[in-house]
Design an enzyme around this catalytic site. Structure first.
Site, PDB file in Angstrom:
ATOM      1  N   GLU A   7       1.074   6.074  12.880  1.00 62.95           N
ATOM      2  CA  GLU A   7      -0.471   5.573  13.311  1.00 62.95           C
ATOM      3  C   GLU A   7      -0.398   4.299  13.439  1.00 62.95           C
ATOM      4  O   GLU A   7      -1.024   3.784  14.590  1.00 62.95           O
ATOM      5  CB  GLU A   7      -1.210   5.814  12.043  1.00 62.95           C
ATOM      6  CG  GLU A   7      -2.892   5.820  12.317  1.00 62.95           C
ATOM      7  CD  GLU A   7      -3.629   6.209  11.308  1.00 62.95           C
ATOM      8  OE1 GLU A   7      -4.802   5.446  11.115  1.00 62.95           O
ATOM      9  OE2 GLU A   7      -3.391   7.287  10.660  1.00 62.95           O
ATOM     10  N   ASP A   8       0.070   3.374  12.691  1.00 65.85           N
ATOM     11  CA  ASP A   8      -0.178   1.868  13.001  1.00 65.85           C
ATOM     12  C   ASP A   8       1.314   1.064  13.469  1.00 65.85           C
ATOM     13  O   ASP A   8       1.069   0.064  13.881  1.00 65.85           O
ATOM     14  CB  ASP A   8      -0.133   1.110  11.424  1.00 65.85           C
ATOM     15  CG  ASP A   8      -1.581   1.683  11.013  1.00 65.85           C
ATOM     16  OD1 ASP A   8      -2.432   2.161  11.631  1.00 65.85           O
ATOM     17  OD2 ASP A   8      -1.689   1.513   9.591  1.00 65.85           O
ATOM     18  N   ASP A  20     -26.347  14.435 -23.086  1.00 65.28           N
ATOM     19  CA  ASP A  20     -24.956  15.031 -23.213  1.00 65.28           C
ATOM     20  C   ASP A  20     -24.120  13.949 -22.435  1.00 65.28           C
ATOM     21  O   ASP A  20     -23.108  14.479 -21.969  1.00 65.28           O
ATOM     22  CB  ASP A  20     -24.746  16.339 -22.509  1.00 65.28           C
ATOM     23  CG  ASP A  20     -25.046  16.380 -21.057  1.00 65.28           C
ATOM     24  OD1 ASP A  20     -25.889  15.486 -20.632  1.00 65.28           O
ATOM     25  OD2 ASP A  20     -25.023  17.259 -20.509  1.00 65.28           O
ATOM     26  N   ASP A  36      -3.332   8.222  -1.103  1.00 63.34           N
ATOM     27  CA  ASP A  36      -3.579   7.085  -0.307  1.00 63.34           C
ATOM     28  C   ASP A  36      -5.177   6.618  -0.161  1.00 63.34           C
ATOM     29  O   ASP A  36      -5.473   5.402  -0.431  1.00 63.34           O
ATOM     30  CB  ASP A  36      -3.312   7.700   1.348  1.00 63.34           C
ATOM     31  CG  ASP A  36      -3.872   6.717   2.322  1.00 63.34           C
ATOM     32  OD1 ASP A  36      -3.503   5.618   2.122  1.00 63.34           O
ATOM     33  OD2 ASP A  36      -4.474   7.150   3.336  1.00 63.34           O
ATOM     34  N   HIS A  53       0.919  -1.102  -0.150  1.00 62.25           N
ATOM     35  CA  HIS A  53       0.096  -0.131  -0.021  1.00 62.25           C
ATOM     36  C   HIS A  53       1.097   1.292  -0.080  1.00 62.25           C
ATOM     37  O   HIS A  53       0.587   2.223  -0.699  1.00 62.25           O
ATOM     38  CB  HIS A  53      -0.967   0.030   1.059  1.00 62.25           C
ATOM     39  CG  HIS A  53      -1.779   1.338   1.397  1.00 62.25           C
ATOM     40  ND1 HIS A  53      -2.551   1.853   0.550  1.00 62.25           N
ATOM     41  CD2 HIS A  53      -1.730   2.083   2.371  1.00 62.25           C
ATOM     42  CE1 HIS A  53      -2.998   2.810   0.956  1.00 62.25           C
ATOM     43  NE2 HIS A  53      -2.354   3.002   2.103  1.00 62.25           N
ATOM     44  N   HIS A 100       3.436   6.917   5.512  1.00 62.68           N
ATOM     45  CA  HIS A 100       2.192   7.688   6.070  1.00 62.68           C
ATOM     46  C   HIS A 100       1.819   7.064   7.386  1.00 62.68           C
ATOM     47  O   HIS A 100       0.708   7.486   7.762  1.00 62.68           O
ATOM     48  CB  HIS A 100       1.496   8.211   5.017  1.00 62.68           C
ATOM     49  CG  HIS A 100       0.825   6.837   4.334  1.00 62.68           C
ATOM     50  ND1 HIS A 100       1.327   6.179   3.169  1.00 62.68           N
ATOM     51  CD2 HIS A 100      -0.648   6.634   4.661  1.00 62.68           C
ATOM     52  CE1 HIS A 100       0.332   5.319   3.162  1.00 62.68           C
ATOM     53  NE2 HIS A 100      -0.613   5.363   3.655  1.00 62.68           N
TER      54      HIS A 100
END
Length: 760
Positions: A107-108, A290, A170, A79, A103
């Site tokens: 956080e993880d 259209d 992301d 990822h 990134h």
């Protein structure tokens, strides 16, 4: 689907397809390969030293995510590599590519910001921090945590736009690879993307990303609807093949005859945009005419208008369907000429005419700053850009006025509306505002001081109401007055987040100041009953400051101002705070003063006017409200009820509602009085019985006007055919004597049978 051109998709020969430089995203599996080699192929625009730094970031991210897997079962590092690849497609700098790789590390994986600063420098660490959600903090509910995370990200974006570019990359990769997730989670992420991320992409001019995010969100939210429309679009290609090929041939032939170089390509509406048009206009798929259109790319800006002339000579234009976004660009920097022509078979076909540079901005928006700038090594990556710069600045302005995360997000959502109207100042400056914006929105767009003090507006030199919606081409002039202030009713019709946040901030600030002033009066009055005076608020008086600190610690407030505000709002009872203050003062040797005690007792006597009580003159604002049940006016005997968090509510002494409240909360009642000279009229209600005849209402209004009163509202009963009708008039009067004059004048009017003040 959303980013593929119609020419490439189905029917135009390869020789006719333009080879334009554009930030087309590679969606093939190769772009998402879990090796640095797949990424390094895209980094040729960077120096060897920068590529070496990115390789270090890759190793760091690979180690941090070791043992982690995505829902699909792939190693998690696939990822970050895919996100970094998308960022590299935009030619962003090395710091942004490194931030894309790392990134999710904070956080993880428990990586700290300090660690990132030490290894990769402060700018990269700031980017990663801006992309990190606040999941590790405790919030009362998911919505509040999500709103706070959005606020953090958007403010980081306002300082450095690379934050949102990495975040959008992301989100795009997550949306492409959501098939393995639980259906509920897929729908939640798709809804969030459709409401927040896709509009942000559009606001920043990233139309290619915007269309794909919309398309993917629609497919996950409504798979059956998406599938049915997708099949219908594919079927319609066959039906329209002949006409599209003929129009394309005619257009190329016309430009060749005019000796004007151009690249003509077909384009196709996305399934989501067709669905939205069907919903908004309540039409069937067959009525959306259209679906297919053409894009003309020319060399220079004057060529755009020459190309327009060629097209209008070839086919007849549809009246009212021409838009010049070249002379007046959209707020996100988009520029093109739009015109709709009638094809030989009678169907409407839309054309977009632009230069190659305009095309780059139209597809890539702010990302075009990196992708197409001449010197990619120069300039800071987080420099301010004209595209979307005003909106990015407005985020910081809204943040200054709004401390609540959910309210901030609400304002941002309002400002993400893509459609705009273009209006002019009296000095002919063009301003873009959201569709539905009013004169008040315009005033706040000029400056917050203009908005705060506006009293009237003129549109095209004609006076209009402040709530008037503006139309493109309007020339708007705002009239201000030094003593004017925002009206709470404006919140019912303003359209921009900036105006809404400024009005709310002003009203909150005024309420705090008024409540603090009222709280000081109430505490002073309560202390008098104890024979004491209010401790000094002089910052140099150390003894008084120490007393205030003890008092605020006891009450649980952060400071003297907050305590006085709480008293003014009714969150704290002044008599209880006064008794605690008296106790603290007694411990310091302060004794009650006989004269002050006498004044306090004198003021506490309901039969005698209060010497130190609260005087009502009509200028108190939000901290003092007149009860709507009894509508007190000067001259009425009145009492005050200190509501819990609502400030002081004034009732007439004989009000039934007031008496019930007094029985329930006797300690919250206090003596109030009218000031000798009120500063404004007060509203009351009267009932008037009239003979139902021609001109009766006009005669009643004339009588009220003759008595120098104003009618603010009229209610009539439903018995229109009866001989006698009852009118209920809301009047603005000075006091009871003025009201008595109005009632006497009304009784002398021929159609009036009786008139009286309405009591609760």
């Amino acid at each position: 689907m959303g980013i593929r051109s119609f020419a490439a998709e189905l029917l135009l020969p390869a020789a006719l397809q333009p080879r334009l430089r554009s930030a087309v995203v590679d969606t093939s599996p190769k772009a998402e390969a879990a090796s640095f080699a797949a990424l390094s192929d895209k980094l040729s625009y960077l120096s060897k030293a920068e590529i070496k730094q990115i390789r270090e970031a890759y190793k760091f991210a690979d180690e941090a995510h070791l043992g982690q897997f995505r829902a699909s079962g792939e190693p998690y590092i696939t990822h970050p590599i895919a996100v970094a690849g998308l960022v590299a497609d935009w030619r962003l700098d090395a710091q942004a590519v490194m931030a894309a790789l790392m990134h999710d590390a904070m956080e993880d994986c428990g990586v700290t910001k300090v660690e990132l600063i030490e290894r990769f420098g402060a700018p990269t660490a700031e980017l990663v921090d801006g992309l990190t959600k606040l999941d590790k903090l405790q919030f009362p509910n998911r919505e509040e945590g999500q709103a706070e995370s959005f606020r953090k990200m958007l403010l980081a974006m306002a300082r450095d736009v690379r934050v949102i570019l990495v975040k959008l990359a992301d989100r795009l990769h997550n949306m492409r690879t959501m098939a393995a997730m639980q259906p509920a989670k897929r729908k939640r992420i798709a809804r969030e993307t459709l409401d927040i991320y896709a509009p942000i992409a559009h606001r920043l001019g990233l139309n290619q990303i915007y269309r794909e995010l919309q398309e993917l969100s629609f497919a996950h939210l409504f798979p059956w609807r998406h599938g049915a429309l997708d099949k219908a679009v594919k079927r319609s290609r066959g039906y329209r093949r002949d006409i599209v090929e003929r129009v394309h041939h005619d257009v190329e032939k016309a430009f060749a005859a005019a000796k004007q170089k151009s690249l003509v390509s077909g384009r196709e509406k996305t399934v989501y945009s067709i669905y939205r048009k069907m919903r908004e206009k309540h039409t069937s798929f067959a009525q959306v005419n259209d679906i297919f259109g053409f894009r003309i790319v020319v060399a220079t800006l004057p060529d755009c208008y020459l190309a327009l002339g060629v097209l209008h000579q070839l086919y007849k234009p549809v009246p009212g369907r021409f838009k010049d976004y070249v002379a007046i660009p959209k707020p996100n920097g988009y520029q093109s000429l739009h015109t709709t022509l009638v094809s030989p078979l009678g169907t409407a076909v839309e054309f977009q005419i632009r230069t190659e540079q305009m095309h780059a901005v139209a597809e890539s928006g702010i990302a075009a700053h990196w992708l197409y700038k001449n010197d990619r090594r120069s300039g800071g990556a987080g420099d301010a850009h004209p595209l979307g710069a005003m909106w990015l600045q407005s985020l910081l302005d809204i943040q200054d006025e709004t401390r609540d995360a959910a309210e901030f997000l609400e304002h941002v959502k309002i400002d993400l509306v893509p459609e705009a109207v273009y209006v002019f100042t009296p000095m002919s400056k063009i301003m873009a505002l959201p569709r539905g914006a009013t004169a008040v929105d315009f005033a706040y767009a000029i400056h917050s001081d203009v908005g705060d003090h506006c009293v009237a507006a003129k549109v095209n030199s004609e006076p209009v109401a402040l709530r008037t919606e503006l139309k493109s081409g309007d020339v708007v002039e705002i009239v201000t007055a030094p003593g004017a202030r925002p009206n709470p009713a404006w919140l019912n019709f303003v359209r921009t987040g900036r105006a809404r946040s400024k009005i709310r901030h002003f009203l909150k600030t005024m309420e705090q100041e008024e409540s603090r002033s009222l709280g000081e009066k109430l505490l002073q009055q309560a202390l008098r009953a104890e024979g004491l005076t209010l401790p000094s608020t002089d910052p140099t008086d150390t003894e008084a400051n120490a007393l205030w600190q003890q008092l605020t610690r006891w009450s649980g407030n952060r400071g003297r101002g907050e305590l006085l505000t709480d008293i003014g709002l009714g969150r704290k009872i002044a008599t209880i705070v006064a008794k605690r203050a008296a106790q603290l003062m007694a411990e310091r040797g302060t004794r009650p003063d006989a004269l002050t005690l006498t004044l306090g007792r004198y003021a506490a006597d309901d039969a005698i006017p209060s010497q130190g009580g609260v005087a009502i003159d009509g200028s108190e604002g939000a901290s003092v409200q007149l009860a709507t049940c009894c509508r007190p006016i000067p001259g009425d005997a009145i009492v005050g009820y200190l509501g819990r968090g609502e400030g002081l509510l004034v009732h007439t002494a004989d009000c039934h509602n007031g008496k019930r409240l007094k029985e329930r909360d006797p300690e919250r009642w206090m003596a109030v009085e009218w000031a000798e000279q009120p500063v404004r009229p007060f509203e009351t209600m009267i009932a008037v019985q009239v003979r139902n005849g021609k001109g009766a209402l006009a005669q009643v209004a004339a009588s009220v006007s003759a008595a120098e009163a104003d009618i603010t509202h009229i209610d009539m009963d439903n018995e229109r055919d009866a001989d006698v009708a009852e009118l209920r008039l809301s009047l603005a009067v000075r006091d009871r004597h003025h009201l008595a004059d109005v009632l006497r004048t009304l009784k002398r009017s021929p159609p009036v049978l009786r008139s009286a003040r309405v009591k609760p």
